[in-house]
Design a protein around this motif. Structure first.
Motif, PDB file in Angstrom:
ATOM      1  N   ALA A  60      21.599  82.984  28.632  1.00 58.46           N
ATOM      2  CA  ALA A  60      21.504  81.990  27.562  1.00 58.46           C
ATOM      3  C   ALA A  60      20.359  82.299  26.603  1.00 58.46           C
ATOM      4  O   ALA A  60      20.354  81.823  25.462  1.00 58.46           O
ATOM      5  CB  ALA A  60      21.332  80.596  28.149  1.00 58.46           C
ATOM      6  N   LEU A  61      19.403  83.088  27.031  1.00 57.38           N
ATOM      7  CA  LEU A  61      18.270  83.422  26.161  1.00 57.38           C
ATOM      8  C   LEU A  61      18.740  84.170  24.915  1.00 57.38           C
ATOM      9  O   LEU A  61      18.265  83.916  23.805  1.00 57.38           O
ATOM     10  CB  LEU A  61      17.246  84.267  26.935  1.00 57.38           C
ATOM     11  CG  LEU A  61      16.465  83.528  28.028  1.00 57.38           C
ATOM     12  CD1 LEU A  61      15.702  84.527  28.899  1.00 57.38           C
ATOM     13  CD2 LEU A  61      15.502  82.524  27.400  1.00 57.38           C
ATOM     14  N   GLN A  62      19.690  85.095  25.092  1.00 60.87           N
ATOM     15  CA  GLN A  62      20.207  85.861  23.962  1.00 60.87           C
ATOM     16  C   GLN A  62      20.952  84.945  22.999  1.00 60.87           C
ATOM     17  O   GLN A  62      20.801  85.054  21.775  1.00 60.87           O
ATOM     18  CB  GLN A  62      21.131  86.970  24.455  1.00 60.87           C
ATOM     19  CG  GLN A  62      21.628  87.883  23.341  1.00 60.87           C
ATOM     20  CD  GLN A  62      22.555  88.974  23.857  1.00 60.87           C
ATOM     21  OE1 GLN A  62      22.952  88.955  25.023  1.00 60.87           O
ATOM     22  NE2 GLN A  62      22.928  89.897  22.998  1.00 60.87           N
ATOM     23  N   ALA A  63      21.747  84.021  23.542  1.00 61.84           N
ATOM     24  CA  ALA A  63      22.482  83.082  22.701  1.00 61.84           C
ATOM     25  C   ALA A  63      21.522  82.199  21.923  1.00 61.84           C
ATOM     26  O   ALA A  63      21.702  81.959  20.720  1.00 61.84           O
ATOM     27  CB  ALA A  63      23.410  82.226  23.561  1.00 61.84           C
ATOM     28  N   LEU A  64      20.482  81.716  22.589  1.00 61.07           N
ATOM     29  CA  LEU A  64      19.516  80.840  21.935  1.00 61.07           C
ATOM     30  C   LEU A  64      18.766  81.583  20.830  1.00 61.07           C
ATOM     31  O   LEU A  64      18.569  81.046  19.735  1.00 61.07           O
ATOM     32  CB  LEU A  64      18.527  80.295  22.973  1.00 61.07           C
ATOM     33  CG  LEU A  64      17.507  79.276  22.453  1.00 61.07           C
ATOM     34  CD1 LEU A  64      18.204  78.030  21.916  1.00 61.07           C
ATOM     35  CD2 LEU A  64      16.535  78.891  23.570  1.00 61.07           C
ATOM     36  N   ASP A  65      18.367  82.823  21.092  1.00 64.73           N
ATOM     37  CA  ASP A  65      17.678  83.613  20.065  1.00 64.73           C
ATOM     38  C   ASP A  65      18.558  83.805  18.834  1.00 64.73           C
ATOM     39  O   ASP A  65      18.092  83.713  17.692  1.00 64.73           O
ATOM     40  CB  ASP A  65      17.281  84.985  20.634  1.00 64.73           C
ATOM     41  CG  ASP A  65      16.133  84.906  21.617  1.00 64.73           C
ATOM     42  OD1 ASP A  65      15.444  83.868  21.636  1.00 64.73           O
ATOM     43  OD2 ASP A  65      15.925  85.872  22.372  1.00 64.73           O
TER      44      ASP A  65
END
Length: 241
Positions: free
Chosen positions: A32-37
Motif C-alpha cells: 500500500a505504500l507504493q499506492a499511497l505515494d
C-alpha cells in the motif's frame, strides 16, 4: 458537469467531501505504500498521463478509503469529480466547466449492467478528451485483479490498462492504530481493553470494525456514557435481540 455521451442515472449518496477520510489518515503497510505515494503525487504531469489506476484487495484493505480520499483532493486541484459505485452515482462540480474530471469507480465487481456501460463509456471519454468536458482520469477499485472481474469483457480489459496496485488487510498493529486514530478523530477515549475485546472476537476486517466503532459512538452518545467494554457488550446484546 456534463460528460458527452454518458448515460447518467444519478442517485444521491452520503459522500459529502467534508466527511471524506484523507490520505494522511491512511495507514499504509507493505504494498500500500507504493499506492499511497502515487496518490499523494497526483495530479503531477506524469500522473495525469496514466489512463487509469486500479486498486484491488479484500474487504478491509483500504481501497474505498483511498478512492474517497481523492474526492476533496481532486476538488482542491480544481477538478470535477464523479463517484460511481453499486449504490449509485454522485458528482461534484468544479468552478470552470472545462476543468479536468476525475472519475472514481468503487466495487467494480458489483456494478450492474447499466453501471458497467457507464464505466465503459468513461474510458471511451478519457481516450478522446472532449474540449467541452475537459480531460478525464479514472481511478477504480475492486475485490479482485481486473482479469478476474465479473464484468463485460471490454470493461475488464480497460480496467487493466493503467497502473494496478494490490492492497492487503492491516496487521494487528495497524488495525489498533487505525481504531485509535478514528476514535481520536471522533473525540472518543478508546481504551486498549475495548480494542483488545474487539480484536479477540472479530476479524481484522477494518471496514467492519469501523462500522462497529461508529455504532458504538452513537450508542455511547445516546446513553450519555463513556466507551467501555461493558457498554460495548450491552450494545451487542441489544443488537441481537
Amino acid at each position: 458537469m456534463t460528460l458527452s455521451g454518458l448515460p447518467m442515472r444519478q442517485i444521491p449518496l452520503d459522500l459529502g467531501p467534508v466527511s471524506m477520510p484523507g490520505l494522511d489518515d491512511f495507514i499504509a503497510e507493505d504494498g500500500a505504500l507504493q499506492a499511497l505515494d502515487w496518490l499523494q503525487a497526483w495530479p503531477s504531469g506524469s500522473q495525469t498521463k496514466v489512463p487509469a489506476a486500479y486498486f484491488w484487495g479484500p474487504s478491509g484493505s483500504g481501497k474505498t478509503h483511498l478512492l474517497r480520499a481523492m474526492v476533496p483532493r481532486a476538488l482542491a486541484a480544481g477538478h470535477h469529480v464523479m463517484w460511481v459505485s453499486a449504490q449509485g452515482c454522485q458528482m461534484w462540480e468544479a468552478e470552470l466547466p472545462e476543468a479536468p474530471t476525475l472519475a472514481l469507480i468503487d466495487d467494480c465487481e458489483r456494478l450492474d449492467a447499466h453501471l458497467q456501460h457507464l464505466a465503459f463509456n468513461l474510458f471511451i471519454e478519457s481516450a478522446s478528451a472532449s474540449e467541452v468536458a475537459g480531460p478525464l482520469s479514472i481511478m477504480a477499485a475492486g475485490a479482485v485483479p481486473p482479469v478476474d472481474l465479473p464484468v463485460r469483457d471490454d470493461l475488464r480489459t480497460r480496467l487493466g490498462w493503467g497502473l494496478i496496485f494490490a492492497l492487503f488487510p492491516l496487521s494487528e498493529t495497524g488495525v489498533r492504530k487505525a481504531l485509535h486514530d478514528e476514535a481520536s478523530r471522533r473525540g472518543i477515549d478508546l481504551g486498549e481493553g475495548v480494542v483488545s475485546y474487539l480484536l479477540v472476537r472479530y476479524s481484522r476486517d477494518l471496514s467492519f470494525l469501523m462500522g462497529l466503532l461508529d455504532r458504538l459512538d452513537r450508542f455511547a452518545l445516546a446513553e450519555h456514557r463513556t466507551v467501555t467494554v461493558p457498554l460495548l457488550k450491552q450494545m451487542l446484546v441489544l443488537e441481537t435481540e
